[in-house]
Design an enzyme around this catalytic site. Structure first.
Site, PDB file in Angstrom:
ATOM      1  N   LYS A   9       0.955  -1.162   0.320  1.00 25.65           N
ATOM      2  CA  LYS A   9      -0.129   0.124   0.094  1.00 25.65           C
ATOM      3  C   LYS A   9       0.766   1.157   0.125  1.00 25.65           C
ATOM      4  CE  LYS A   9      -3.337  -2.278   3.027  1.00 25.65           C
ATOM      5  NZ  LYS A   9      -4.298  -2.218   4.041  1.00 25.65           N
ATOM      6  N   TYR A  49     -12.154  -2.520  -2.010  1.00 25.52           N
ATOM      7  CA  TYR A  49     -12.692  -2.613  -0.626  1.00 25.52           C
ATOM      8  C   TYR A  49     -14.170  -2.515  -0.595  1.00 25.52           C
ATOM      9  CZ  TYR A  49      -7.936  -2.131   1.354  1.00 25.52           C
ATOM     10  OH  TYR A  49      -6.665  -2.603   1.712  1.00 25.52           O
ATOM     11  N   PHE A  57     -14.544   3.866   8.451  1.00 24.77           N
ATOM     12  CA  PHE A  57     -13.312   4.224   8.125  1.00 24.77           C
ATOM     13  C   PHE A  57     -13.164   4.155   6.401  1.00 24.77           C
ATOM     14  CE2 PHE A  57     -13.379  -0.458   9.011  1.00 24.77           C
ATOM     15  CZ  PHE A  57     -12.882  -1.007   8.040  1.00 24.77           C
ATOM     16  N   ARG A  85      -1.382 -14.729   4.161  1.00 26.32           N
ATOM     17  CA  ARG A  85      -1.875 -13.991   5.321  1.00 26.32           C
ATOM     18  C   ARG A  85      -0.957 -13.971   6.580  1.00 26.32           C
ATOM     19  NH1 ARG A  85      -6.353 -10.497   5.018  1.00 26.32           N
ATOM     20  NH2 ARG A  85      -6.963 -11.136   7.033  1.00 26.32           N
ATOM     21  N   ASN A 112      -0.975  -0.181   7.555  1.00 25.78           N
ATOM     22  CA  ASN A 112      -0.521  -1.376   7.735  1.00 25.78           C
ATOM     23  C   ASN A 112       0.382  -2.029   6.518  1.00 25.78           C
ATOM     24  OD1 ASN A 112      -2.487  -2.368   6.265  1.00 25.78           O
ATOM     25  ND2 ASN A 112      -3.885  -3.161   7.760  1.00 25.78           N
ATOM     26  N   HIS A 115      -1.515  -5.425   1.534  1.00 28.39           N
ATOM     27  CA  HIS A 115      -2.730  -6.234   1.504  1.00 28.39           C
ATOM     28  C   HIS A 115      -2.582  -7.798   1.108  1.00 28.39           C
ATOM     29  CE1 HIS A 115      -7.082  -7.217   0.684  1.00 28.39           C
ATOM     30  NE2 HIS A 115      -6.396  -8.066  -0.510  1.00 28.39           N
ATOM     31  N   GLU A 126     -10.019 -10.120  -6.692  1.00 30.97           N
ATOM     32  CA  GLU A 126      -9.050  -9.316  -6.465  1.00 30.97           C
ATOM     33  C   GLU A 126      -8.231  -9.588  -7.547  1.00 30.97           C
ATOM     34  OE1 GLU A 126      -7.641  -9.761  -2.574  1.00 30.97           O
ATOM     35  OE2 GLU A 126      -9.542  -8.802  -1.850  1.00 30.97           O
TER      36      GLU A 126
HETATM   37  P1  DAT Z   1      -6.969  -6.835   6.679  1.00 28.93           P
HETATM   38  O1  DAT Z   1      -6.254  -5.729   5.680  1.00 28.93           O
HETATM   39  O2  DAT Z   1      -6.132  -7.555   7.548  1.00 28.93           O
HETATM   40  O3  DAT Z   1      -7.594  -7.918   5.506  1.00 28.93           O
HETATM   41  P2  DAT Z   1      -9.604  -5.821   6.722  1.00 28.93           P
HETATM   42  O4  DAT Z   1      -9.970  -6.554   5.483  1.00 28.93           O
HETATM   43  O5  DAT Z   1     -10.586  -6.017   8.090  1.00 28.93           O
HETATM   44  O6  DAT Z   1      -8.146  -6.086   7.081  1.00 28.93           O
HETATM   45  O7  DAT Z   1      -9.530  -4.260   6.376  1.00 28.93           O
HETATM   46  C1  DAT Z   1      -9.109  -3.850   5.372  1.00 28.93           C
HETATM   47  C2  DAT Z   1      -8.312  -2.557   5.716  1.00 28.93           C
HETATM   48  O8  DAT Z   1      -8.899  -1.301   6.248  1.00 28.93           O
HETATM   49  C3  DAT Z   1      -7.036  -2.711   6.762  1.00 28.93           C
HETATM   50  O9  DAT Z   1      -5.973  -3.274   6.063  1.00 28.93           O
HETATM   51  C4  DAT Z   1      -6.904  -1.539   7.411  1.00 28.93           C
HETATM   52  C5  DAT Z   1      -8.335  -0.648   7.247  1.00 28.93           C
HETATM   53  N1  DAT Z   1      -9.297  -0.765   8.438  1.00 28.93           N
HETATM   54  C6  DAT Z   1      -9.604  -1.948   8.746  1.00 28.93           C
HETATM   55  N2  DAT Z   1     -10.436  -1.924  10.005  1.00 28.93           N
HETATM   56  C7  DAT Z   1     -10.149  -0.651  10.461  1.00 28.93           C
HETATM   57  C8  DAT Z   1     -10.286   0.266  11.553  1.00 28.93           C
HETATM   58  N3  DAT Z   1     -11.108  -0.010  12.495  1.00 28.93           N
HETATM   59  N4  DAT Z   1      -9.874   1.692  11.338  1.00 28.93           N
HETATM   60  C9  DAT Z   1      -9.289   2.301  10.206  1.00 28.93           C
HETATM   61  N5  DAT Z   1      -8.957   1.286   9.365  1.00 28.93           N
HETATM   62  C10 DAT Z   1      -9.275   0.241   9.276  1.00 28.93           C
HETATM   63 MG    MG Z   2      -9.177  -7.987   4.262  1.00 30.18          MG
END
Ligand code: DAT
Ligand code: MG
Length: 148
Positions: A9, A49, A57, A85, A112, A115, A126
């Site tokens: 990212k 997303y 968010f 993962r 973070n 992805h 994806e």
């Molecule tokens: P991951 O990337 O571990 O699969 P996810 O699919 O739950 O996590 O969320 C996608 C992205 O959205 C994640 O990498 C960062 C952002 N995100 C998730 N939860 C969040 C939150 N509570 N506040 C801010 N950003 C968040």
């Molecule tokens: Mg995810």
């Protein structure tokens, strides 16, 4: 064999972590079958997303992921989705264990760095979204030293 979608990212690109991140996947034994960089359009970011569209968010997430270049990758291997993962680690870098990418380099949940697809259906979606041209087919001769 599975193929998974992995993406560095904008924070990972800005911080100069592209090589470090790609190196971990290479060293693990996954096979690189797709690689390119782009500044994502809002359209592709929203599609990627879409499952989070109703979350508070979401607007910030779209702004972040379209803010600069990302590195799009496809990695193949046995159980590649869960293997990737596990290399990446839990979403929040502060809680991610050391040894994982997020655990070693991250301090927040949004920033973070990387992805990775979370299931076969999301990987298929994806990969089709980011690599509509398809991925590479090639014979990785070293593979025989990764699998018995
Ligand atoms: P991951 O990337 O571990 O699969 P996810 O699919 O739950 O996590 O969320 C996608 C992205 O959205 C994640 O990498 C960062 C952002 N995100 C998730 N939860 C969040 C939150 N509570 N506040 C801010 N950003 C968040
Ligand atoms: Mg995810």
């Amino acid at each position: 064999m599975e193929t998974t979608y992995v993406m560095v990212k904008p924070d990972g690109v800005q911080r100069g972590l592209i090589g470090e991140i790609i190196g971990r996947f290479e060293q693990k034994g996954l096979k690189l079958v797709g690689l390119k960089a782009m500044v994502p359009s809002e359209e592709i970011a929203r599609a990627h997303y879409a499952v989070h569209a109703e979350r508070p968010f979401f607007p910030g997430l779209i702004k972040f992921v379209t803010s600069g270049p990302v590195v799009c990758m496809a990695w193949a291997g046995r159980d590649a989705i869960s293997v990737a993962r596990n290399l990446i680690g839990p979403t929040n870098g502060r809680e991610a264990p050391p040894g994982t990418i997020r655990g070693d380099y991250g301090m927040d949940i949004g920033y973070n760095m990387i992805h990775g697809s979370d299931a076969p259906e999301t990987a298929e979606f994806e990969l089709g979204l980011w690599f509509p041209e398809g991925v590479m087919e090639w014979d990785q001769t070293i593979s025989k030293w990764f699998y018995e």
